[in-house]
Design a protein around this motif. Structure first.
Motif, PDB file in Angstrom:
ATOM      1  N   GLY A   1       0.743  -1.224  -0.240  1.00 15.73           N
ATOM      2  CA  GLY A   1      -0.255  -0.246  -0.193  1.00 15.73           C
ATOM      3  C   GLY A   1       0.800   1.329   0.015  1.00 15.73           C
ATOM      4  O   GLY A   1       0.217   2.196   0.386  1.00 15.73           O
ATOM      5  N   TRP A   2       2.019   1.127  -0.376  1.00 16.02           N
ATOM      6  CA  TRP A   2       2.925   2.338  -1.026  1.00 16.02           C
ATOM      7  C   TRP A   2       2.519   3.534  -1.724  1.00 16.02           C
ATOM      8  O   TRP A   2       3.301   2.459  -3.307  1.00 16.02           O
ATOM      9  CB  TRP A   2       4.471   2.121  -0.568  1.00 16.02           C
ATOM     10  N   SER A   3       1.965   4.226  -1.545  1.00 13.61           N
ATOM     11  CA  SER A   3       1.840   4.570  -2.914  1.00 13.61           C
ATOM     12  C   SER A   3       2.824   5.669  -3.339  1.00 13.61           C
ATOM     13  O   SER A   3       2.277   6.399  -4.144  1.00 13.61           O
ATOM     14  CB  SER A   3       0.289   5.268  -2.661  1.00 13.61           C
ATOM     15  N   ASN A   4       3.429   6.942  -2.337  1.00 10.09           N
ATOM     16  CA  ASN A   4       4.436   8.022  -2.559  1.00 10.09           C
ATOM     17  C   ASN A   4       5.603   7.308  -2.923  1.00 10.09           C
ATOM     18  O   ASN A   4       6.810   7.085  -2.793  1.00 10.09           O
ATOM     19  CB  ASN A   4       4.633   8.312  -1.110  1.00 10.09           C
ATOM     20  N   ILE A   5       5.734   5.994  -4.023  1.00  8.67           N
ATOM     21  CA  ILE A   5       6.730   5.693  -4.312  1.00  8.67           C
ATOM     22  C   ILE A   5       7.143   6.183  -6.371  1.00  8.67           C
ATOM     23  O   ILE A   5       5.834   5.659  -7.056  1.00  8.67           O
ATOM     24  CB  ILE A   5       7.162   4.534  -4.528  1.00  8.67           C
ATOM     25  N   ILE A   6       8.038   6.549  -6.848  1.00 10.70           N
ATOM     26  CA  ILE A   6       8.197   7.482  -7.830  1.00 10.70           C
ATOM     27  C   ILE A   6       8.648   6.122  -8.299  1.00 10.70           C
ATOM     28  O   ILE A   6       9.846   6.186  -8.163  1.00 10.70           O
ATOM     29  CB  ILE A   6       9.088   8.326  -7.761  1.00 10.70           C
ATOM     30  N   LEU A   7       8.642   5.601 -10.155  1.00 13.11           N
ATOM     31  CA  LEU A   7      10.065   4.430 -10.052  1.00 13.11           C
ATOM     32  C   LEU A   7      10.002   4.712 -11.521  1.00 13.11           C
ATOM     33  O   LEU A   7       8.881   5.197 -12.311  1.00 13.11           O
ATOM     34  CB  LEU A   7       8.809   2.594 -10.193  1.00 13.11           C
ATOM     35  N   LEU A   8      11.670   5.084 -12.198  1.00 12.47           N
ATOM     36  CA  LEU A   8      12.081   4.928 -13.712  1.00 12.47           C
ATOM     37  C   LEU A   8      12.551   4.197 -14.102  1.00 12.47           C
ATOM     38  O   LEU A   8      13.693   3.455 -13.508  1.00 12.47           O
ATOM     39  CB  LEU A   8      12.281   6.513 -12.850  1.00 12.47           C
ATOM     40  N   GLN A   9      12.489   3.903 -15.120  1.00 17.93           N
ATOM     41  CA  GLN A   9      13.574   2.692 -15.689  1.00 17.93           C
ATOM     42  C   GLN A   9      13.745   3.980 -17.166  1.00 17.93           C
ATOM     43  O   GLN A   9      14.088   4.405 -17.224  1.00 17.93           O
ATOM     44  CB  GLN A   9      12.600   2.537 -16.941  1.00 17.93           C
TER      45      GLN A   9
ATOM     46  N   SER B   1      11.056  14.001 -15.540  1.00 14.73           N
ATOM     47  CA  SER B   1      10.550  12.730 -15.269  1.00 14.73           C
ATOM     48  C   SER B   1       9.597  12.462 -14.385  1.00 14.73           C
ATOM     49  O   SER B   1       9.190  12.355 -13.884  1.00 14.73           O
ATOM     50  CB  SER B   1      10.763  11.742 -15.756  1.00 14.73           C
ATOM     51  N   ILE B   2      11.122  12.965 -13.122  1.00 16.32           N
ATOM     52  CA  ILE B   2      10.596  12.827 -11.713  1.00 16.32           C
ATOM     53  C   ILE B   2       9.429  13.521 -11.060  1.00 16.32           C
ATOM     54  O   ILE B   2       8.503  13.281 -10.732  1.00 16.32           O
ATOM     55  CB  ILE B   2      11.345  13.317 -11.298  1.00 16.32           C
ATOM     56  N   ALA B   3       9.445  14.899 -11.465  1.00 12.85           N
ATOM     57  CA  ALA B   3       8.714  16.138 -11.222  1.00 12.85           C
ATOM     58  C   ALA B   3       7.144  15.733 -12.482  1.00 12.85           C
ATOM     59  O   ALA B   3       6.082  16.657 -11.811  1.00 12.85           O
ATOM     60  CB  ALA B   3       9.293  17.407 -12.114  1.00 12.85           C
ATOM     61  N   SER B   4       7.410  15.383 -13.205  1.00 15.55           N
ATOM     62  CA  SER B   4       6.102  15.078 -14.221  1.00 15.55           C
ATOM     63  C   SER B   4       5.332  13.729 -13.529  1.00 15.55           C
ATOM     64  O   SER B   4       3.688  13.991 -12.560  1.00 15.55           O
ATOM     65  CB  SER B   4       6.518  14.533 -15.002  1.00 15.55           C
ATOM     66  N   GLU B   5       5.916  12.976 -12.555  1.00 12.97           N
ATOM     67  CA  GLU B   5       5.622  12.157 -11.175  1.00 12.97           C
ATOM     68  C   GLU B   5       4.695  12.726 -10.430  1.00 12.97           C
ATOM     69  O   GLU B   5       4.335  11.916  -9.330  1.00 12.97           O
ATOM     70  CB  GLU B   5       5.960  10.753 -11.545  1.00 12.97           C
ATOM     71  N   GLY B   6       5.145  14.268  -9.955  1.00  8.65           N
ATOM     72  CA  GLY B   6       4.573  14.358  -8.806  1.00  8.65           C
ATOM     73  C   GLY B   6       5.589  14.536  -7.441  1.00  8.65           C
ATOM     74  O   GLY B   6       5.613  15.589  -6.598  1.00  8.65           O
ATOM     75  N   GLY B   7       6.605  14.253  -8.102  1.00  5.14           N
ATOM     76  CA  GLY B   7       8.084  14.298  -6.901  1.00  5.14           C
ATOM     77  C   GLY B   7       9.059  15.746  -7.791  1.00  5.14           C
ATOM     78  O   GLY B   7       8.540  16.033  -7.701  1.00  5.14           O
ATOM     79  N   LYS B   8       9.388  16.291  -6.619  1.00  5.74           N
ATOM     80  CA  LYS B   8      10.284  17.095  -6.574  1.00  5.74           C
ATOM     81  C   LYS B   8      11.579  17.027  -7.969  1.00  5.74           C
ATOM     82  O   LYS B   8      12.280  15.786  -7.368  1.00  5.74           O
ATOM     83  CB  LYS B   8      10.892  17.496  -5.510  1.00  5.74           C
ATOM     84  N   ALA B   9      12.089  18.128  -8.073  1.00  8.80           N
ATOM     85  CA  ALA B   9      13.217  17.836  -8.868  1.00  8.80           C
ATOM     86  C   ALA B   9      14.281  17.678  -8.375  1.00  8.80           C
ATOM     87  O   ALA B   9      14.752  16.963  -9.724  1.00  8.80           O
ATOM     88  CB  ALA B   9      13.749  19.543 -10.277  1.00  8.80           C
ATOM     89  N   LEU B  10      14.308  18.195  -7.309  1.00 11.00           N
ATOM     90  CA  LEU B  10      15.494  17.334  -6.758  1.00 11.00           C
ATOM     91  C   LEU B  10      15.315  16.306  -5.213  1.00 11.00           C
ATOM     92  O   LEU B  10      14.503  17.381  -4.488  1.00 11.00           O
ATOM     93  CB  LEU B  10      17.000  18.785  -6.265  1.00 11.00           C
ATOM     94  N   SER B  11      16.148  15.346  -5.201  1.00  9.35           N
ATOM     95  CA  SER B  11      15.572  15.251  -3.880  1.00  9.35           C
ATOM     96  C   SER B  11      16.769  15.330  -2.360  1.00  9.35           C
ATOM     97  O   SER B  11      17.417  15.704  -2.585  1.00  9.35           O
ATOM     98  CB  SER B  11      16.462  13.434  -3.570  1.00  9.35           C
ATOM     99  N   ASP B  12      16.454  15.313  -1.255  1.00  4.52           N
ATOM    100  CA  ASP B  12      16.797  15.820   0.050  1.00  4.52           C
ATOM    101  C   ASP B  12      18.188  15.004   0.381  1.00  4.52           C
ATOM    102  O   ASP B  12      18.844  15.467   0.650  1.00  4.52           O
ATOM    103  CB  ASP B  12      15.941  15.969   0.632  1.00  4.52           C
TER     104      ASP B  12
END
Length: 194
Positions: free
Chosen positions: A66-74, A88-99
């Motif tokens: 039930g983990w919905s907050n995971i973005i996976l990119l090939q 691509s990360i930003a288009s999936e709803g994530g931040k452009a740069l990770s913490d």
């Protein structure tokens, strides 16, 4: 045997609830549970891997739990640009740069590992926390330990002579190190230079 390095590496990252963390070469998502414990439901895990099959297994694991907050990119981190991955990360709803970002037992599999390290670093926010967990010949005096470690790494395709944590030591500040399993497992953590 290799879980110990994952635990040390994830504990060394400065993760807080709500953070976004990049798991470079995430494979089947072996780090996800530990990462989720630290970032909570408000955080995001970004998993990048070049293998569609590995990502399918990672997605199944996330869906089962039930983990919905995971973005996976090939993507191949040695050839993909950080800018395109960031978009691509930003288009999936994530931040452009990770913490924060980590690579566990991955860079020693990549050629050239330096290109993947640069991508990982460039996908991390300034002053973000970075961690490399990888392998080298053990310093153990236990008979056969070095031969066994070399065999296991060769079987898995890793080159344990490359010491990819050198990139982190060179490019980061506040570098800390740890080792386990007779020095076979090496962990380096640092902050990206602002």
């Amino acid at each position: 045997m290799y879980r110990a390095g994952r635990v040390l590496g994830i504990r060394s990252l400065d993760l807080e609830p709500g953070h976004q963390v990049l798991d470079l070469a995430c494979g089947t998502g072996m780090n996800f549970a530990q990462l989720k414990d630290r970032i909570g439901p408000s955080g995001t895990i970004v998993g990048i891997d070049r293998s569609a099959e590995m990502l399918t297994q990672a997605r199944r694991k996330a869906d089962r739990r039930g983990w919905s907050n995971i973005i996976l990119l090939q993507a191949d981190a040695t050839t993909s640009s950080a800018a395109s991955l960031s978009a691509s990360i930003a288009s999936e709803g994530g931040k452009a740069l990770s913490d924060a970002a980590l690579a566990t037992y991955a860079l020693s599999l990549m050629k050239p590992w330096e290109a993947a390290w640069e991508t990982m670093k460039d996908l991390t926010a300034p002053s973000g926390s970075l961690c490399v967990v990888d392998m080298q010949d053990p310093a153990s005096r236990i008979p056969g330990m070095t031969a066994l470690a070399r065999f296991a790494c060769r079987l898995g395709g890793a080159d344990i002579t490359v010491q990819p944590w050198r990139g982190l030591e060179r490019d980061c500040t506040q570098v800390t190190g740890a080792a386990d399993r007779g020095g076979h497992l090496q962990v380096r953590t640092g902050r990206r230079r602002p």
